[in-house]
Design a protein around this motif. Structure first.
Motif, PDB file in Angstrom:
ATOM      1  N   ILE A 103      -1.583 -30.156   4.396  1.00  0.00           N
ATOM      2  CA  ILE A 103      -2.941 -29.734   4.565  1.00  0.00           C
ATOM      3  C   ILE A 103      -2.912 -28.886   5.850  1.00  0.00           C
ATOM      4  CG2 ILE A 103      -4.064 -31.651   3.596  1.00  0.00           C
ATOM      5  CD1 ILE A 103      -4.484 -32.830   6.425  1.00  0.00           C
ATOM      6  N   PRO A 104      -3.872 -28.051   5.823  1.00  0.00           N
ATOM      7  CA  PRO A 104      -4.083 -27.086   7.091  1.00  0.00           C
ATOM      8  C   PRO A 104      -4.221 -27.920   8.367  1.00  0.00           C
ATOM      9  CG  PRO A 104      -5.342 -26.280   5.164  1.00  0.00           C
ATOM     10  CD  PRO A 104      -4.960 -27.566   4.894  1.00  0.00           C
ATOM     11  N   ASN A 105      -3.393 -27.461   9.394  1.00  0.00           N
ATOM     12  CA  ASN A 105      -3.601 -28.283  10.694  1.00  0.00           C
ATOM     13  C   ASN A 105      -3.530 -29.782  10.660  1.00  0.00           C
ATOM     14  OD1 ASN A 105      -4.439 -25.855  11.744  1.00  0.00           O
ATOM     15  ND2 ASN A 105      -6.476 -26.368  10.910  1.00  0.00           N
ATOM     16  N   GLY A 106      -2.532 -30.255   9.581  1.00  0.00           N
ATOM     17  CA  GLY A 106      -2.037 -31.534   9.477  1.00  0.00           C
ATOM     18  C   GLY A 106      -0.754 -31.917  10.581  1.00  0.00           C
ATOM     19  N   VAL A 161      12.301 -36.233  16.619  1.00  0.00           N
ATOM     20  CA  VAL A 161      13.132 -35.310  16.839  1.00  0.00           C
ATOM     21  C   VAL A 161      12.098 -33.848  17.092  1.00  0.00           C
ATOM     22  CG1 VAL A 161      14.532 -33.491  15.951  1.00  0.00           C
ATOM     23  CG2 VAL A 161      14.910 -35.998  15.557  1.00  0.00           C
ATOM     24  N   ASP A 162      11.136 -33.880  16.325  1.00  0.00           N
ATOM     25  CA  ASP A 162      10.073 -32.713  16.299  1.00  0.00           C
ATOM     26  C   ASP A 162       8.676 -33.111  15.699  1.00  0.00           C
ATOM     27  OD1 ASP A 162       9.011 -29.994  16.366  1.00  0.00           O
ATOM     28  OD2 ASP A 162      10.610 -28.915  15.239  1.00  0.00           O
ATOM     29  N   SER A 163       7.751 -32.849  16.267  1.00  0.00           N
ATOM     30  CA  SER A 163       6.361 -33.190  15.897  1.00  0.00           C
ATOM     31  C   SER A 163       5.367 -32.237  16.592  1.00  0.00           C
ATOM     32  CB  SER A 163       6.153 -34.523  16.789  1.00  0.00           C
ATOM     33  OG  SER A 163       4.826 -34.893  16.074  1.00  0.00           O
ATOM     34  N   GLN A 164       4.722 -31.610  15.344  1.00  0.00           N
ATOM     35  CA  GLN A 164       3.552 -30.665  15.674  1.00  0.00           C
ATOM     36  C   GLN A 164       2.917 -30.469  14.685  1.00  0.00           C
ATOM     37  OE1 GLN A 164       5.250 -26.694  16.749  1.00  0.00           O
ATOM     38  NE2 GLN A 164       6.828 -27.698  18.023  1.00  0.00           N
ATOM     39  N   SER A 165       1.856 -29.464  14.843  1.00  0.00           N
ATOM     40  CA  SER A 165       0.729 -29.316  13.787  1.00  0.00           C
ATOM     41  C   SER A 165       1.090 -28.337  12.784  1.00  0.00           C
ATOM     42  CB  SER A 165      -0.478 -29.045  14.472  1.00  0.00           C
ATOM     43  OG  SER A 165      -1.264 -30.194  15.022  1.00  0.00           O
ATOM     44  N   ALA A 166       0.683 -28.322  11.617  1.00  0.00           N
ATOM     45  CA  ALA A 166       1.001 -27.170  10.730  1.00  0.00           C
ATOM     46  C   ALA A 166       0.005 -26.283  11.003  1.00  0.00           C
ATOM     47  CB  ALA A 166       0.842 -27.752   9.265  1.00  0.00           C
ATOM     48  N   ASP A 167      -0.046 -25.041  10.575  1.00  0.00           N
ATOM     49  CA  ASP A 167      -1.004 -23.961  10.809  1.00  0.00           C
ATOM     50  C   ASP A 167      -2.285 -24.206  10.003  1.00  0.00           C
ATOM     51  OD1 ASP A 167      -0.208 -22.737   8.333  1.00  0.00           O
ATOM     52  OD2 ASP A 167       1.009 -21.241   9.046  1.00  0.00           O
TER      53      ASP A 167
END
Length: 130
Positions: free
Chosen positions: A64-67, A77-83
């Protein structure tokens, strides 16, 4: 004197009507939060990804957007928000000669923005470089 009384009554009626009108404006942050929680959470990841000779694998994710998206368990290891379109590329560095499996998780953050209230987790097989 009549003019003062009529003017005062007119002013009183105007103030009363404006105070009784409904407020139709919504808070943008609360409407964004409610829209986000109403979205159907999904996670599209490949079943496997290959490492390059340096031991880096790129995993392209769609959600989903910004998920919120993360890879791994425990120590992330890596954790961010989707665009805003829901796209995200996870970069994983590991032993280039060892096959492994990682967990990719997509979620919706709660109102505090930190804790994930809904989530989906899928496994991705990481193939060694050839």
């Amino acid at each position: 004197m009549k003019k003062i009384i009529i003017g005062s009554l007119t002013l009183l009626v105007a103030v009363s009507l404006s105070a009784c009108s409904s407020n139709n404006t919504k808070s943008t942050s609360s409407s964004k939060e409610s829209d986000k929680t109403k979205q159907t959470l999904f996670l599209k990841v490949p079943s496997s990804a290959s490492m390059d000779s340096r031991g880096v694998a790129l995993i392209r994710v769609k959600t989903i957007p910004n998920g919120k998206v993360r890879i791994g368990e425990g120590l992330t290891v890596d954790s961010q928000s989707a665009d805003s379109d829901g796209n995200f590329t996870l970069k994983l560095a590991s032993d280039p000669h060892k096959k492994s499996t990682v967990k990719v998780t997509a979620g919706i953050a709660g109102t505090d923005g930190k804790e994930i209230t809904k989530k989906i987790t899928k496994d991705v097989n990481i193939e060694p470089s050839k």
